[in-house]
Design a protein around this motif. Structure first.
Motif, PDB file in Angstrom:
ATOM      1  N   GLY A   1       0.822  -1.203   0.000  1.00  0.00           N
ATOM      2  CA  GLY A   1       0.000   0.000   0.000  1.00  0.00           C
ATOM      3  C   GLY A   1       0.856   1.254   0.000  1.00  0.00           C
TER       4      GLY A   1
ATOM      5  N   LEU B   1      -0.039   4.050   2.309  1.00  0.00           N
ATOM      6  CA  LEU B   1      -0.610   4.868   3.375  1.00  0.00           C
ATOM      7  C   LEU B   1       0.451   5.801   3.951  1.00  0.00           C
ATOM      8  CD1 LEU B   1      -2.873   2.294   5.254  1.00  0.00           C
ATOM      9  CD2 LEU B   1      -3.470   3.878   3.415  1.00  0.00           C
TER      10      LEU B   1
ATOM     11  N   LYS C   1     -10.797   4.786   9.570  1.00  0.00           N
ATOM     12  CA  LYS C   1     -10.451   3.371   9.672  1.00  0.00           C
ATOM     13  C   LYS C   1     -11.371   2.577   8.753  1.00  0.00           C
ATOM     14  CE  LYS C   1      -9.711  -0.494  12.819  1.00  0.00           C
ATOM     15  NZ  LYS C   1      -9.751  -0.983  14.221  1.00  0.00           N
TER      16      LYS C   1
ATOM     17  N   TYR D   1      -7.706  -4.095  -2.700  1.00  0.00           N
ATOM     18  CA  TYR D   1      -7.313  -2.957  -1.880  1.00  0.00           C
ATOM     19  C   TYR D   1      -8.238  -1.784  -2.180  1.00  0.00           C
ATOM     20  CZ  TYR D   1      -4.894  -1.047  -6.031  1.00  0.00           C
ATOM     21  OH  TYR D   1      -4.586  -0.562  -7.271  1.00  0.00           O
TER      22      TYR D   1
ATOM     23  N   ASP E   1      -3.332   4.251  -1.059  1.00  0.00           N
ATOM     24  CA  ASP E   1      -3.818   2.884  -1.232  1.00  0.00           C
ATOM     25  C   ASP E   1      -3.625   2.102   0.056  1.00  0.00           C
ATOM     26  OD1 ASP E   1      -4.344   3.405  -3.901  1.00  0.00           O
ATOM     27  OD2 ASP E   1      -2.382   2.657  -4.570  1.00  0.00           O
ATOM     28  N   THR E   2      -4.640   1.346   0.461  1.00  0.00           N
ATOM     29  CA  THR E   2      -4.464   0.446   1.593  1.00  0.00           C
ATOM     30  C   THR E   2      -3.588  -0.721   1.165  1.00  0.00           C
ATOM     31  OG1 THR E   2      -6.331  -1.007   1.073  1.00  0.00           O
ATOM     32  CG2 THR E   2      -6.807   0.983   2.361  1.00  0.00           C
TER      33      THR E   2
ATOM     34  N   PHE F   1     -10.354  -5.237   6.093  1.00  0.00           N
ATOM     35  CA  PHE F   1      -9.153  -4.422   5.940  1.00  0.00           C
ATOM     36  C   PHE F   1      -8.569  -4.013   7.293  1.00  0.00           C
ATOM     37  CE2 PHE F   1     -11.096  -3.968   1.798  1.00  0.00           C
ATOM     38  CZ  PHE F   1     -10.011  -3.958   0.945  1.00  0.00           C
TER      39      PHE F   1
ATOM     40  N   GLU G   1      -7.677  -1.056   8.305  1.00  0.00           N
ATOM     41  CA  GLU G   1      -6.548  -0.167   8.027  1.00  0.00           C
ATOM     42  C   GLU G   1      -6.941   1.278   8.293  1.00  0.00           C
ATOM     43  OE1 GLU G   1      -3.557  -0.984   7.293  1.00  0.00           O
ATOM     44  OE2 GLU G   1      -3.726  -3.085   6.656  1.00  0.00           O
ATOM     45  N   GLU G   2      -6.037   2.024   8.926  1.00  0.00           N
ATOM     46  CA  GLU G   2      -6.298   3.437   9.207  1.00  0.00           C
ATOM     47  C   GLU G   2      -5.668   4.311   8.123  1.00  0.00           C
ATOM     48  OE1 GLU G   2      -4.998   4.424  13.131  1.00  0.00           O
ATOM     49  OE2 GLU G   2      -6.767   3.508  14.077  1.00  0.00           O
ATOM     50  N   VAL G   3      -6.492   5.186   7.554  1.00  0.00           N
ATOM     51  CA  VAL G   3      -6.039   6.122   6.531  1.00  0.00           C
ATOM     52  C   VAL G   3      -6.082   7.521   7.122  1.00  0.00           C
ATOM     53  CG1 VAL G   3      -6.415   7.011   4.211  1.00  0.00           C
ATOM     54  CG2 VAL G   3      -6.988   4.637   4.744  1.00  0.00           C
TER      55      VAL G   3
END
Length: 298
Positions: A147, A149, A165, A181, A199-200, A213, A215-217
């Protein structure tokens, strides 16, 4: 927190990232170095262009020059032996300039940026095309899995930094997608990007009707500095090996008035993503959503 302390923390964070990138460069890991240089260049550009008076105009000019040098170093790594505009030794001197930007006037930049840019332009167009193709191949082999990020930016006094998130996305054929993703971008009412898209990493956990996912953006500009009418877009993408291409399956978006702390479920729409939000069609009538959690950092 005082402005001087905010400046110091910002430079420490930038300096740490700079050192990590040059270490990769020194150790002969060009893919990791290029990825890091590009991220750092975007961060420097954000600091140099923000309206928040964290740095003086003179300091912002230095930050822009450093960003240009990082971009040129990427070109040199992508075409070894053909572009020598920025050497690793040059970057070490530039790193010292970054570290001392708060302590002294920075009129004497250690590298002639104009000359380096001119030299980089001498790379033949055919080599440029080949290198661009190679970069895409590198992304397919490794960078996509990691990714792109970006780290959480500093929250300045009176400003709120938004973290989104991405928890999971509901899809009826969730287990069928290869290397899925999500690309996150922030855009104004005309569809113009306001910050760098992120991108994650590729999701590895798939359930019967859900891809997880967690995942924190981190949005790279504070809520207060974004214009009225902005939206955050989420594009679900996956790899199609038969066509050797990345495909967008669906997308979602969140408008400014929906940005509230806590859980959010967004509807999914048919591709392609419509950044102007004028031609929107639901992906399915089934209750499948993109599940997020909104977090404000102050």
């Amino acid at each position: 927190m005082t402005s001087e302390e905010e400046q110091r923390q910002a430079i420490l964070a930038l300096g740490k990232s700079f050192a990590q990138c040059t270490d990769f460069d020194l150790w002969g890991q060009p893919i990791e170095a290029i990825d890091g240089y590009k991220r750092l260049s975007r961060q420097l550009d954000d600091f140099a262009n923000t309206e928040i008076p964290l740095f003086s105009d003179e300091q912002k000019k230095v930050l822009r020059k450093i960003g240009i040098c990082l971009d040129l170093r990427c070109k040199a790594l992508q075409a070894p032996g053909t572009v020598n505009g920025i050497l690793l030794d040059d970057l070490k001197r530039i790193g010292n300039t970054l570290d001392s930007i708060l302590k002294q006037r920075c009129r004497d930049f250690p590298v002639d940026v104009t000359a380096a840019q001119l030299q980089a332009r001498t790379l033949p167009s055919s080599q440029n095309r080949v290198q661009e193709s190679d970069e895409v191949d590198d992304d397919k082999q490794g960078s996509r899995a990691k990714g792109s990020l970006l780290p959480r930016p500093l929250a300045y006094s009176g400003m709120r930094v938004l973290t989104v998130k991405i928890e999971r996305i509901g899809l009826k054929d969730a287990t069928q997608y290869i290397e899925p993703y999500i690309t996150v971008s922030v855009r104004d009412a005309t569809g113009t990007e306001l910050t760098a898209a992120q991108d994650t990493p590729v999701a590895t956990k798939k359930e019967s009707k859900c891809i997880v996912f967690n995942e924190e953006v981190h949005i790279q500009k504070s809520i207060e500095s974004l214009p009225n009418g902005f939206s955050i877009f989420f594009e679900f993408k996956h790899f199609k090996p038969k066509k050797n291409m990345i495909s967008t399956k669906c997308w979602a978006f969140m408008e400014r008035d929906e940005v509230k702390e806590g859980p959010v479920a967004l509807e999914l729409y048919q591709k392609p993503a419509d950044y102007k939000r004028k031609n929107i069609k639901l992906l399915t009538v089934k209750p499948l959503y993109l599940h997020l959690k909104i977090i404000f950092n102050t």
